[in-house]
Design a protein around this motif. Structure first.
Motif, PDB file in Angstrom:
ATOM      1  N   GLY A 150       7.423  22.427  10.450  1.00 44.50           N
ATOM      2  CA  GLY A 150       6.781  21.143  10.250  1.00 44.50           C
ATOM      3  C   GLY A 150       5.678  21.147   9.216  1.00 44.50           C
ATOM      4  O   GLY A 150       4.998  20.136   9.021  1.00 44.50           O
ATOM      5  N   PHE A 151       5.488  22.293   8.545  1.00 45.84           N
ATOM      6  CA  PHE A 151       4.413  22.434   7.566  1.00 45.84           C
ATOM      7  C   PHE A 151       4.910  21.967   6.201  1.00 45.84           C
ATOM      8  O   PHE A 151       5.960  22.413   5.710  1.00 45.84           O
ATOM      9  N   ALA A 152       4.163  21.093   5.570  1.00 48.27           N
ATOM     10  CA  ALA A 152       4.599  20.486   4.304  1.00 48.27           C
ATOM     11  C   ALA A 152       4.831  21.522   3.208  1.00 48.27           C
ATOM     12  O   ALA A 152       5.664  21.323   2.315  1.00 48.27           O
ATOM     13  N   HIS A 153       4.102  22.627   3.248  1.00 46.66           N
ATOM     14  CA  HIS A 153       4.202  23.637   2.191  1.00 46.66           C
ATOM     15  C   HIS A 153       4.921  24.891   2.671  1.00 46.66           C
ATOM     16  O   HIS A 153       4.650  25.996   2.207  1.00 46.66           O
ATOM     17  N   ARG A 154       5.851  24.735   3.605  1.00 43.86           N
ATOM     18  CA  ARG A 154       6.519  25.888   4.215  1.00 43.86           C
ATOM     19  C   ARG A 154       7.245  26.767   3.192  1.00 43.86           C
ATOM     20  O   ARG A 154       7.358  27.975   3.376  1.00 43.86           O
ATOM     21  N   ASP A 155       7.729  26.164   2.105  1.00 44.65           N
ATOM     22  CA  ASP A 155       8.439  26.951   1.097  1.00 44.65           C
ATOM     23  C   ASP A 155       7.503  27.873   0.326  1.00 44.65           C
ATOM     24  O   ASP A 155       7.964  28.771  -0.402  1.00 44.65           O
ATOM     25  N   TRP A 165      -4.330  26.609   4.053  1.00 46.31           N
ATOM     26  CA  TRP A 165      -3.793  26.015   2.822  1.00 46.31           C
ATOM     27  C   TRP A 165      -4.843  25.159   2.124  1.00 46.31           C
ATOM     28  O   TRP A 165      -5.010  25.235   0.901  1.00 46.31           O
ATOM     29  N   GLN A 208      -2.510  24.670   8.075  1.00 49.08           N
ATOM     30  CA  GLN A 208      -3.088  23.593   7.287  1.00 49.08           C
ATOM     31  C   GLN A 208      -4.485  23.950   6.803  1.00 49.08           C
ATOM     32  O   GLN A 208      -4.841  23.698   5.643  1.00 49.08           O
TER      33      GLN A 208
END
Length: 240
Positions: free
Chosen positions: A29-34, A212, A209
Motif C-alpha cells: 500500500g506504499f506509494a513508493h514501493r517500487d 521516505w 512514510q
C-alpha cells in the motif's frame, strides 16, 4: 533514490512469518514501493539445534524454555491466532524442529543469483517449515524449494558446502549482535530506524512514510502576498 530496509529473521521463527506478511501488506500500500529495496538478513534463534530434533515442536519448546506442556500449548495457541489474521494456518503437529543454517545458505545463494526473488524463496521456506511439515535442514527439501525459484539442484547442493556463503551468513549473525538484535523479526530502515517484532501493518506503513518523507522533503510552496500592481524589486538585470 531507494529506501533501504534490512530484515533480520529466522526460518524457524513463527513471528517472522507473521511479521513478513504484515510488512509486505504495508509495502503493497506504499506509494513508493517500487523504490524500496528489501534485503533479507540471516539470524538463528537456536544455533545449537540438531539438524533434526527427535521430538515434536511442543517437546522442543518445553525443553529449551523450561515450560510445561500446558504453557507451551497456550503460547502456540496465541501465535496461531495471530497467524490466522494474515492468512496462515500453522500446523504444529506436523512441524519438524530442525536447524535452519542450510535454509539460510539457500537464501544467500538466491540473493547472489540474478533474477531470483529472495522474498519468494523465504516465503517458500517458511511455508515448508510451518505449513507443510518439511524439515528445512533436509537437502532434498532445499533442492525442491530452490528448483521452484529457478535454482539448479547442483547450485543448491554446492551452496551447502560453500565457504563464501557460510561467511555471508555468519556475517549477518555478527552484524545482528553488533547492533543489539536480541530477537526477530527485526527491521532496520535506512540504517536509522529500527522496528522490533511482528508489529501491526499500520506501524510499518507509518514508518515507511516517515522515512521516505525525511529522505525526500517536499518542496516549499509559498503563497505570494502582493498589493495591486508590481512593487519595486531588484533582479539579475538591475533594480526597478
Amino acid at each position: 533514490m531507494t529506501l533501504r530496509v534490512d530484515i533480520w529473521s529466522d526460518i524457524a521463527c513463527p513471528w517472522c512469518f507473521i511479521g513478513k506478511r504484515r510488512f509486505e501488506a504495508a509495502l503493497a500500500g506504499f506509494a513508493h514501493r517500487d523504490d524500496v529495496r528489501v534485503t533479507w538478513r540471516s539470524y538463528q534463534l537456536d544455533p545449537s539445534l540438531p539438524e533434526r530434533y527427535e521430538g515434536s515442536e511442543q517437546e522442543y519448546l518445553a525443553s529449551v524454555k523450561g515450560m510445561s506442556s500446558e504453557q507451551v500449548g497456550q503460547m502456540l495457541g496465541t501465535v496461531s491466532e495471530q497467524a490466522r489474521t494474515v492468512g496462515l494456518e500453522y500446523d504444529w503437529d506436523r512441524l519438524v524442529p530442525a536447524n535452519s543454517l542450510r535454509a539460510h545458505l539457500l537464501l544467500h545463494l538466491a540473493a547472489g543469483t540474478g533474477g531470483v526473488d529472495v522474498g519468494a524463496v523465504k516465503d517458500d521456506l517458511l511455508s515448508a517449515h510451518f505449513l507443510r511439515g518439511e524439515a528445512i535442514s533436509d537437502p532434498e527439501v532445499l533442492v525442491a524449494v530452490g528448483g521452484r525459484h529457478g535454482l539448479s539442484e547442483e547450485a543448491v547442493r554446492t551452496a551447502m558446502e560453500d565457504d563464501r556463503l557460510h561467511a555471508e551468513v555468519l556475517g549477518d549473525f555478527n552484524t545482528a549482535r553488533s547492533i543489539g538484535v536480541t530477537g526477530v523479526p527485526f527491521f532496520v530502515l535506512e540504517d536509522k530506524y529500527a522496528i522490533s517484532g511482528a508489529q501491526p501493518t499500520e506501524l510499518f506503513a507509518q514508518a515507511l512514510q516517515k522515512v521516505w518523507e525525511e529522505a525526500h522533503p517536499a518542496p516549499r510552496n509559498f503563497i505570494t502576498l502582493d498589493s495591486d500592481g508590481d512593487a519595486p524589486a531588484c533582479g539579475p538585470e538591475g533594480c526597478d
